[in-house]
Every structure is written in C-alpha cells, then in structure tokens.
Scaffold this active site. Structure first.
Site, short mmCIF file in Angstrom:
data_model
loop_
_atom_site.label_atom_id
_atom_site.label_comp_id
_atom_site.label_asym_id
_atom_site.label_seq_id
_atom_site.Cartn_x
_atom_site.Cartn_y
_atom_site.Cartn_z
N CYS A 108 1.08 -1.63 -0.40
CA CYS A 108 0.33 -0.53 -0.34
C CYS A 108 0.68 1.25 -0.59
O CYS A 108 0.44 2.30 -0.17
CB CYS A 108 -0.81 -0.17 1.10
N ASN A 133 -10.55 0.13 0.23
CA ASN A 133 -8.97 -0.29 0.29
C ASN A 133 -7.81 -0.90 -1.17
O ASN A 133 -8.39 -1.82 -1.47
CB ASN A 133 -8.75 -1.16 1.30
N HIS A 158 -3.13 7.08 2.08
CA HIS A 158 -3.84 6.05 1.54
C HIS A 158 -4.85 5.46 2.21
O HIS A 158 -5.42 5.78 3.07
CB HIS A 158 -2.63 4.52 2.01
#
Ligand code: UT7
Length: 309
Positions: free
Chosen positions: A113, A266, A236
C-alpha cells in the site's frame, strides 16, 4: 529539493460495483458494521478486467489529460502487489499496449500500500538526476481474487482499481520524501501459491495510526515546513477511522483530508493515485498548493512525499 510536476492523471476501476449489502450475503458481516468500522459503502471488483486492463485505462486517461507525446515517456513504473503474471511485469505489458517507445525502462514495484508513494520517490530521483525525462507512474491492483470471503477482517476491506500520473522534473516545485518500515512483519501477508490475504487488522491499525503521523512529521522536517503549510493530506485509503485518527494527531480538520474510501474500499497501491486523479479532475488541487501523500501497509511499510501542485 528540486521537484516534479504532475502533467497528466487518470484512474480506472473494476467492472462490478459490490455494495456492503451484497458482500454481507457471502461473508459474516453487515452494512452497518462495515460503514461504522471502515467508512466503506461499496467497492469495485474486476471480474472481467485484468490488472493490466485497469492500468492501461488509467494511463490512457492520463495521456489524454496531459496532451503530450507518449513517445517521450522513458520511465514506466507500475506499483502493484497483484500482477497478473509473475513475469513479464504489468509495466512491460502496459508499455506494449500503450504503444510506448522501445527506449522506456519499465518495471513493477511491490511496495504494497506504500507502493505508489515509493514509485513517485524513485521517479523523482531519476527525473531530477536527468536519467529520465518523462515518467508514467501507475498504481494498479486486482485484489479481489486474493480475498478469502470467510475471513471477514479482510474480505470487507479491499477493492480493485488503478490510478496513473505523468511526471516531469520541475525546478520550481518543492519536493521531500520520507520512508520507514517495520521489517519482516507478517501482520499482513499473502502467499505466492495459496494466495489468500491474511491480515491481523488490529495490529496493522495500531501501526498505521502511529506510523502515518510520524511519517508526515518526518517529511515536514525534511522540507522545513509545518503542518499549517500543507493544504491537502492525501493518505492511503485503508480505513476512515485511521484517517480521522491521523487528522486528530496532527490537529488538522478533516476538510484537509481527501476521502473516497466509501466508493473504492482499500485499493492498496492504487488508492493514493486514484485520489490524486480525482482531485485534479475536480479542480481541488490548485497551482502552488502543498500536498502530502502518504502510503502505509504490508511489510510493514510507510512513506510520505511533500510536493507542490
Ligand atoms: O491497506 C493495508 C493496511 N490495512 C489496514 O490499514 C487495515 C487496518 N485495520 C482495520 O482497518 C481494522 O482493524 C479492520 C477493519 C480490519 C477491523 O476493524 P476493527 O475495528 O479493528 O475490528 P476488530 O478486529 O477489533 O473486531 C471487533 C469485533 C470483533 O468481535 P468481538 O470479538 O468484539 O465480538 C470481531 O469479531 O468486530 C468483529 N468483526 C466483524 N464483525 C462484522 C471483525 N470483522 C468484522 C466484520 N463484520 N467484517
């Protein structure tokens, strides 16, 4: 430090919208739980699209917004932990499909990520050193096939998508970067041959709420700036509660944080790239504004960049 400018931007996502209600028919969860614990309302799954398909769609949009000559692109980084194949890379496939020059250096980066932030840091280094003139950096993930829908901690969290930026060196722009990690952590991992994501959600959460503010203060120190100097924090999109906690620790209002997790879930390395693309498309990022982008996740990794629009 001499900086970079974003001259093109684009995004794409999976072909099927999956609402919390639909997901709760297969995993032991509920719309109310998912919304209140993560902020997610729906996400996209790429049932009929590959990672490469989404990466190329985002890149085509970026080229359109840019209007420049794609033959000038000499660096292509695809940030992903979910490539369609072990090799060749998504980047090589994209270089071919996008019709880039044979002089392009292309590779995938697995920073989970944090991948897109790390990719932009590397692109900045090559652009400002004169080793590249025009970079295409893509964050692209097809995570849905790696989700075990009986493991409700991660099943409700992830989605598929891609974001892309065209970057060029610009001596008038500010730039600073800061990275750190907790090496060899297995709180979030995915095996190569039995690839279901396993995540100890609470541990990743505790890491994130401490690591993200530290990373932001780290990059501010390097840039000689203060929190008040920053117009936008683009973090993020892992969990809305993490973003709220970070905002609280920095003592910054949520109006300075861009949030789109409600629509995407996500998307790992794609999330910051998608945010940037949406914000530029909506005219939210104005010339001269200072932005911090931050990624964090598996590894455990964390990294931030301060840049000016
Ligand atoms: O992008 C990579 C980085 N990833 C992240 O940053 C993810 C970070 N972690 C998180 O976002 C959160 O930890 C999760 C969303 C994964 C989980 O939320 P949580 O608030 O940490 O839940 P929890 O694991 O502490 O569980 C709380 C309760 C438990 O029930 P009991 O023991 O209190 O009865 C869980 O069994 O909620 C239960 N639970 C669920 N209930 C309904 C856990 N997951 C679910 C679910 N639906 N999906």
């Amino acid at each position: 430090m001499a900086g970079i400018k974003i001259t093109g931007y684009g995004c794409a996502h999976g072909d099927r919208t999956v609402t919390n209600e639909e997901l709760a028919r297969v995993v032991d969860s509920s719309d109310a739980w998912i919304r209140s614990r993560t902020g997610i309302e729906s996400r996209y799954f790429a049932d009929n699209r590959s990672n490469l398909d989404m990466a190329c769609e985002a890149a085509e949009m970026a080229f359109q917004r840019w209007g420049g000559d794609r033959g000038a692109v000499d660096l292509l980084l695809v940030c992903t932990f979910t490539p369609d194949l072990a090799t060749p890379s998504v980047a090589c496939g994209a270089a071919g499909r996008l019709g880039l020059s044979q002089k392009v250096m292309c590779l995938d980066i697995n920073g989970a990520c944090s991948g897109f932030v790390y990719g932009c840091t590397l692109a900045h280094a090559m652009l400002t050193a004169g080793d590249a003139r025009c970079a295409l950096v893509i964050g692209s993930e097809k995570i849905s096939p790696l989700m075990d829908l009986t493991e409700r901690g991660s099943a409700i969290l992830f989605g598929d998508g891609a974001g892309a930026v065209v970057l060029e060196a610009d001596g008038t722009k500010e730039f600073a970067s800061y990275s750190d990690c907790i090496p060899e952590s297995e709180t979030l991992f995915c095996e190569r041959f039995d690839p279901a994501i396993m995540m100890k959600g609470q541990e990743v959460y505790r890491f994130a709420v401490n690591a993200v503010p530290e990373s932001i203060y780290g990059v501010l120190r390097r840039a000689g700036r203060r929190v008040e100097d920053v117009d936008w924090f683009i973090c993020h999109q892992a969990n809305l509660r993490i973003l709220r906690s970070v905002a609280g620790k920095l003592d910054v209002g949520m109006e300075h944080f861009y949030v789109n997790i409600q629509r995407y879930g996500n998307t790992s390395a794609a999330s910051v790239a998608i945010c940037l693309s949406e914000m530029l498309e909506k005219g939210l990022l104005k010339p001269g504004q200072r932005v911090i982008i931050t990624g964090f996740g598996a590894g455990l990794t964390c990294g931030s960049i301060l840049l000016t629009v």
